[in-house]
Design an enzyme around this catalytic site. Structure first.
Site, PDB file in Angstrom:
ATOM      1  N   ASP A  24     -47.420  49.315  -4.739  1.00 32.85           N
ATOM      2  CA  ASP A  24     -48.713  48.656  -4.909  1.00 32.85           C
ATOM      3  C   ASP A  24     -49.575  49.350  -5.942  1.00 32.85           C
ATOM      4  O   ASP A  24     -49.241  50.436  -6.431  1.00 32.85           O
ATOM      5  CB  ASP A  24     -49.449  48.579  -3.555  1.00 32.85           C
ATOM      6  CG  ASP A  24     -49.356  49.873  -2.753  1.00 32.85           C
ATOM      7  OD1 ASP A  24     -49.048  50.917  -3.341  1.00 32.85           O
ATOM      8  OD2 ASP A  24     -49.593  49.830  -1.544  1.00 32.85           O
ATOM      9  N   ASP A  49     -53.262  51.117  11.052  1.00 32.68           N
ATOM     10  CA  ASP A  49     -53.212  49.767  11.644  1.00 32.68           C
ATOM     11  C   ASP A  49     -51.836  49.129  11.445  1.00 32.68           C
ATOM     12  O   ASP A  49     -51.666  47.922  11.626  1.00 32.68           O
ATOM     13  CB  ASP A  49     -54.299  48.869  11.037  1.00 32.68           C
ATOM     14  CG  ASP A  49     -54.164  48.718   9.523  1.00 32.68           C
ATOM     15  OD1 ASP A  49     -53.193  49.260   8.953  1.00 32.68           O
ATOM     16  OD2 ASP A  49     -55.020  48.055   8.917  1.00 32.68           O
ATOM     17  N   HIS A  75     -50.035  48.871   8.667  1.00 35.26           N
ATOM     18  CA  HIS A  75     -49.695  48.197   7.407  1.00 35.26           C
ATOM     19  C   HIS A  75     -48.689  49.009   6.594  1.00 35.26           C
ATOM     20  O   HIS A  75     -48.673  50.230   6.647  1.00 35.26           O
ATOM     21  CB  HIS A  75     -50.941  47.834   6.595  1.00 35.26           C
ATOM     22  CG  HIS A  75     -51.652  48.963   5.920  1.00 35.26           C
ATOM     23  ND1 HIS A  75     -52.876  49.442   6.335  1.00 35.26           N
ATOM     24  CD2 HIS A  75     -51.331  49.692   4.825  1.00 35.26           C
ATOM     25  CE1 HIS A  75     -53.271  50.400   5.524  1.00 35.26           C
ATOM     26  NE2 HIS A  75     -52.347  50.587   4.603  1.00 35.26           N
ATOM     27  N   GLU A 121     -51.704  44.174   4.981  1.00 35.45           N
ATOM     28  CA  GLU A 121     -52.653  44.397   6.071  1.00 35.45           C
ATOM     29  C   GLU A 121     -52.302  43.509   7.267  1.00 35.45           C
ATOM     30  O   GLU A 121     -51.499  42.576   7.137  1.00 35.45           O
ATOM     31  CB  GLU A 121     -54.063  44.044   5.562  1.00 35.45           C
ATOM     32  CG  GLU A 121     -54.508  44.862   4.350  1.00 35.45           C
ATOM     33  CD  GLU A 121     -55.028  46.241   4.716  1.00 35.45           C
ATOM     34  OE1 GLU A 121     -54.523  46.835   5.690  1.00 35.45           O
ATOM     35  OE2 GLU A 121     -55.928  46.735   4.033  1.00 35.45           O
TER      36      GLU A 121
HETATM   37  C1  GLP Z   1     -52.376  52.997   1.693  1.00 39.77           C
HETATM   38  C2  GLP Z   1     -51.093  52.668   0.949  1.00 39.77           C
HETATM   39  C3  GLP Z   1     -49.906  52.671   1.858  1.00 39.77           C
HETATM   40  C4  GLP Z   1     -49.878  53.948   2.692  1.00 39.77           C
HETATM   41  C5  GLP Z   1     -51.122  54.023   3.528  1.00 39.77           C
HETATM   42  C6  GLP Z   1     -51.170  55.272   4.381  1.00 39.77           C
HETATM   43  O1  GLP Z   1     -52.915  51.892   2.321  1.00 39.77           O
HETATM   44  N1  GLP Z   1     -51.164  51.416   0.271  1.00 39.77           N
HETATM   45  O2  GLP Z   1     -48.712  52.566   1.089  1.00 39.77           O
HETATM   46  O3  GLP Z   1     -48.733  53.976   3.504  1.00 39.77           O
HETATM   47  O4  GLP Z   1     -52.251  54.031   2.647  1.00 39.77           O
HETATM   48  O5  GLP Z   1     -51.589  56.352   3.600  1.00 39.77           O
HETATM   49  P1  GLP Z   1     -51.395  57.854   4.007  1.00 39.77           P
HETATM   50  O6  GLP Z   1     -49.970  58.181   3.732  1.00 39.77           O
HETATM   51  O7  GLP Z   1     -52.322  58.614   3.087  1.00 39.77           O
HETATM   52  O8  GLP Z   1     -51.750  57.980   5.434  1.00 39.77           O
END
Ligand code: GLP
Length: 270
Positions: free
Chosen positions: A72, A141, A143, A148
């Site tokens: 993304d 959550d 995702h 989402e």
């Molecule tokens: C963002 C990214 C996800 C990631 C998530 C969790 O929303 N788009 O790809 O998995 O954050 O992030 P973190 O690894 O910092 O907890």
């Protein structure tokens, strides 16, 4: 689904990196037959990237014939913006390995025609014959990428609005100012991820305990997009003890028992 429970974030990261390295080595990629790897941003993969860099520098792991597709990118941030996922990936991973610039794919959040950008991204993945292994993280959550809650489980790359919760979580990278967090992102879809031949998801820390519980024990639902992993023929979750706090004791014991012989991080180096 396999669930690999490691003691802490450090061993989780070593396991994931060494598993990826083993998959690349066994695939024996060439220019004509590259290894196609999907990649995430976020704090979860930082330890994995660190170990992959070490494996490259000290143990000869080559990314010369690895092609990557990131999950993304924020809409509206240029690739040079300090919080763009372009910047994140080059700073934390690509600059330290022998990957070819032309093998790196990250959605362009500044594209004039974002829908065309999304279609071109899917076409680029297809042109390589699909993704061999998609590495991912998970939001609290549930995702995956920016899919989402209530994203279609059949979704492909498209533009998504970020939830208030995600913007609050990610505001830590934007001076804790939610108004600075982009509201839209280009993201691969759930189906883009589950169409990969293998999916490897990293889950660490107490804040992910409910998401992990849903991913493993919940019913498949668009409310928890991570539950789509249950429909994949080859998905692996690598988690730490802290993330297991909401699993049923029997679920926890089952995976500890069945995966016991495969938890040794050093065995993956052989
Ligand atoms: C963002 C990214 C996800 C990631 C998530 C969790 O929303 N788009 O790809 O998995 O954050 O992030 P973190 O690894 O910092 O907890």
């Amino acid at each position: 689904m396999r669930v690999i429970i490691q003691n802490d974030y450090e061993t989780l990261s070593l396991w994931a990196a060494r598993y990826i390295a083993q998959r690349i080595r066994r695939f024996a990629p060439t220019a004509a037959r590259p290894f196609v790897l999907g990649l995430p941003t976020g704090s979860s993969p930082l330890g994995t990237y660190k170990e992959l860099i070490r494996l490259h520098k000290e143990e000869g792991l080559s990314f010369e014939h690895v092609v990557t597709f990131n999950m993304d990118e924020y809409v509206g941030l240029g690739r040079d913006h300090e919080q763009s996922y372009h910047t994140f990936m080059w700073k934390n991973f690509f600059s330290h390995i022998d990957i070819k610039t032309e093998h790196v794919h990250i959605p362009d959040g500044m594209a004039r025609d974002l829908e065309a950008e999304c279609a071109a991204y899917e076409a680029a993945i297809a042109s390589y014959g699909g993704v061999e292994l998609f590495l991912g993280g998970i939001g609290s959550d549930g995702h995956i990428a920016f899919n989402e809650p209530f994203s279609s489980l059949s979704s492909k790359t498209r533009i998504k609005s970020l939830t208030y919760d995600t913007k609050v979580m990610n505001s830590r990278f934007f001076d804790n100012d939610i108004t600075k967090v982009p509201s839209l992102a280009v993201t691969v879809g759930i189906k883009t991820i589950t169409d990969s031949r293998e999916v490897l998801i990293l889950v660490n820390g107490h804040s992910k305990a409910h998401a992990l519980q849903q991913a493993i024990e919940g019913a498949v639902s668009h409310a928890w997009t991570c539950t789509a992993l249950q429909l994949h023929p080859k998905s692996i979750i690598v988690c730490d003890e802290a993330a297991c706090g909401e699993l049923k004791l029997n679920t926890y014991k089952y995976f500890k028992d069945i995966e016991g012989p495969y938890l040794d991080v050093d065995a993956l180096l052989k």
